[in-house]
Scaffold this motif. Structure first.
Motif, mmCIF file in Angstrom:
data_model
loop_
_atom_site.group_PDB
_atom_site.id
_atom_site.type_symbol
_atom_site.label_atom_id
_atom_site.label_comp_id
_atom_site.label_asym_id
_atom_site.label_seq_id
_atom_site.Cartn_x
_atom_site.Cartn_y
_atom_site.Cartn_z
ATOM 1 N N PRO A 32 -20.295 -18.307 -70.723
ATOM 2 C CA PRO A 32 -20.162 -19.704 -71.163
ATOM 3 C C PRO A 32 -18.925 -19.930 -72.024
ATOM 4 O O PRO A 32 -18.389 -19.002 -72.630
ATOM 5 N N ASP A 33 -18.487 -21.176 -72.077
ATOM 6 C CA ASP A 33 -17.273 -21.531 -72.825
ATOM 7 C C ASP A 33 -17.330 -21.106 -74.285
ATOM 8 O O ASP A 33 -16.312 -20.709 -74.860
ATOM 9 N N ASP A 34 -18.522 -21.196 -74.909
ATOM 10 C CA ASP A 34 -18.577 -20.873 -76.334
ATOM 11 C C ASP A 34 -18.539 -19.375 -76.607
ATOM 12 O O ASP A 34 -18.584 -18.950 -77.764
ATOM 13 N N HIS A 35 -18.426 -18.563 -75.549
ATOM 14 C CA HIS A 35 -18.266 -17.118 -75.710
ATOM 15 C C HIS A 35 -16.806 -16.692 -75.600
ATOM 16 O O HIS A 35 -16.510 -15.501 -75.629
ATOM 17 N N VAL A 36 -15.906 -17.666 -75.455
ATOM 18 C CA VAL A 36 -14.471 -17.369 -75.566
ATOM 19 C C VAL A 36 -14.157 -17.136 -77.045
ATOM 20 O O VAL A 36 -14.557 -17.913 -77.909
ATOM 21 N N LEU A 37 -13.448 -16.044 -77.323
ATOM 22 C CA LEU A 37 -13.124 -15.701 -78.707
ATOM 23 C C LEU A 37 -11.635 -15.914 -78.951
ATOM 24 O O LEU A 37 -10.789 -15.226 -78.381
ATOM 25 N N GLY A 38 -11.328 -16.899 -79.772
ATOM 26 C CA GLY A 38 -9.933 -17.131 -80.116
ATOM 27 C C GLY A 38 -9.178 -17.920 -79.067
ATOM 28 O O GLY A 38 -9.734 -18.760 -78.357
ATOM 29 N N GLU A 39 -7.909 -17.597 -78.945
ATOM 30 C CA GLU A 39 -6.977 -18.376 -78.132
ATOM 31 C C GLU A 39 -7.016 -17.947 -76.663
ATOM 32 O O GLU A 39 -6.881 -16.762 -76.347
ATOM 33 N N VAL A 40 -7.214 -18.900 -75.766
ATOM 34 C CA VAL A 40 -7.141 -18.616 -74.327
ATOM 35 C C VAL A 40 -5.716 -18.180 -73.984
ATOM 36 O O VAL A 40 -4.737 -18.804 -74.405
ATOM 37 N N ASP A 41 -5.611 -17.078 -73.249
ATOM 38 C CA ASP A 41 -4.334 -16.479 -72.819
ATOM 39 C C ASP A 41 -3.585 -15.766 -73.955
ATOM 40 O O ASP A 41 -2.503 -15.233 -73.738
ATOM 41 N N GLY A 42 -4.154 -15.738 -75.163
ATOM 42 C CA GLY A 42 -3.431 -15.131 -76.280
ATOM 43 C C GLY A 42 -4.151 -13.964 -76.915
ATOM 44 O O GLY A 42 -3.908 -13.652 -78.095
ATOM 45 N N ALA A 43 -5.001 -13.299 -76.154
ATOM 46 C CA ALA A 43 -5.842 -12.244 -76.746
ATOM 47 C C ALA A 43 -5.054 -11.014 -77.167
ATOM 48 O O ALA A 43 -5.553 -10.211 -77.955
#
Length: 305
Positions: A168-179
């Motif tokens: 789910p979207d809320d399981h993205v941690l931090g910046e998309v494409d900037g991990a």
């Protein structure tokens, strides 16, 4: 120990945590199941997770209820994180993940994984671009964990295969494409602790017992050299803990500790075996030392993965 009390932590210093970690490692205490969550996954969640996830998961980590794994390495790319190909494709409400992670410690018992997936292709200017960090709930449809056997007979590493796994979207941690920026910071926690040079320490203490109070010159010189090396690495490692306490991100310094430390702890059983050749057969712990050396020599190859 270092986390805010609102999440179940103790708000202690990194140096206090260092002392406890060191004592656990020297005693060979069975802390591995919870160690990754405490050492690096928790700090990542503290920094990047939404508040409702922090309130749900962090107190459970503190209570020892959940185990974490790290999803970084992939087949054919080794430790080259930026070559990751496991793909997270945007869909309604989240992402679909397809691909494989490997050398994933404790994935077979983990409740969660913090993983790096590719969300965009790399650019010519920056091959690090396009990676995103996710909180992955294990034991869900779309995840298959395949244990990898070791010559010790243990199963610690795993291959983890994702097939249309939904995050789910809320399981993205931090910046998309900037991990990549987040991952290098995370590794400052992972690379620098006393566990990075004390994994096989038990064979050294057993050797000291075996040679007794009056070692011959060769044994005394060999043990003295090894103990001096331990103290040097400890000074370096404590220094990194001090930097973390000061709010810094000692990425390079931590990498040096891990590089030197893991090579040292990998070579230690072989050095102890050479010195043990001169131990008297009458040593009361000779059998214990030989059993520990047998296990440590089989364990050692994994330490530099």
């Amino acid at each position: 120990m270092t986390w805010p009390k609102k999440y179940g932590g103790q708000e202690r210093s990194f140096l206090e945590r260092y002392v406890v970690t060191e004592e656990m490692r020297v005693a060979n205490a069975p802390t591995r199941r919870f160690f990754v969550a405490d050492r690096q996954s928790g700090p990542v969640l503290l920094k990047y997770a939404p508040e409702h996830i922090k309130m749900d998961i962090l107190p459970r980590i503190c209570r020892g209820e959940v185990c974490f794994a790290i999803g970084m390495s992939e087949p054919n790319s080794g430790s080259d994180l930026f070559a990751a190909k496991t793909r997270a494709t945007k869909t309604d409400g989240g992402y679909l993940v397809n691909g494989t992670k490997i050398w994933t410690s404790s994935a077979h018992i983990a409740d969660y994984m913090i993983a790096i997936f590719r969300t965009s292709p790399p650019t010519k200017e920056n091959r690090r671009h396009g990676l995103t960090q996710f909180l992955v709930k294990m034991k869900q449809p779309g995840i298959q964990v395949n244990p990898i056997g070791q010559i010790t007979g243990q199963f610690e590493f795993n291959e983890v295969v994702f097939t249309d796994y939904f995050v789910p979207d809320d399981h993205v941690l931090g910046e998309v494409d900037g991990a990549w920026k987040q991952a290098t910071s995370e590794l400052a926690y992972e690379r620098s602790g006393p566990e990075r040079f004390l994994e096989t320490y038990y064979v050294l203490t057993e050797l000291v017992r075996a040679v007794g109070k009056n070692p011959d010159t060769r044994s005394a010189e060999g043990i003295g050299r090894l103990v001096a090396q331990v103290h040097t690495m400890r000074r370096m490692s404590v220094s990194v803990a001090g930097m973390l306490q000061a709010g810094k991100e000692p990425v390079v310094e931590a990498s040096i500790v891990k590089d030197i430390g893991t090579v040292w702890e990998q070579q230690l059983p072989h050095r102890v075996r050479d010195l043990a050749a001169f131990v008297e057969e009458t040593a009361t712990n000779r059998e214990t030392l030989e059993k520990q050396l047998d296990f440590a020599i089989k364990t050692a190859p994994k330490l530099t993965i």
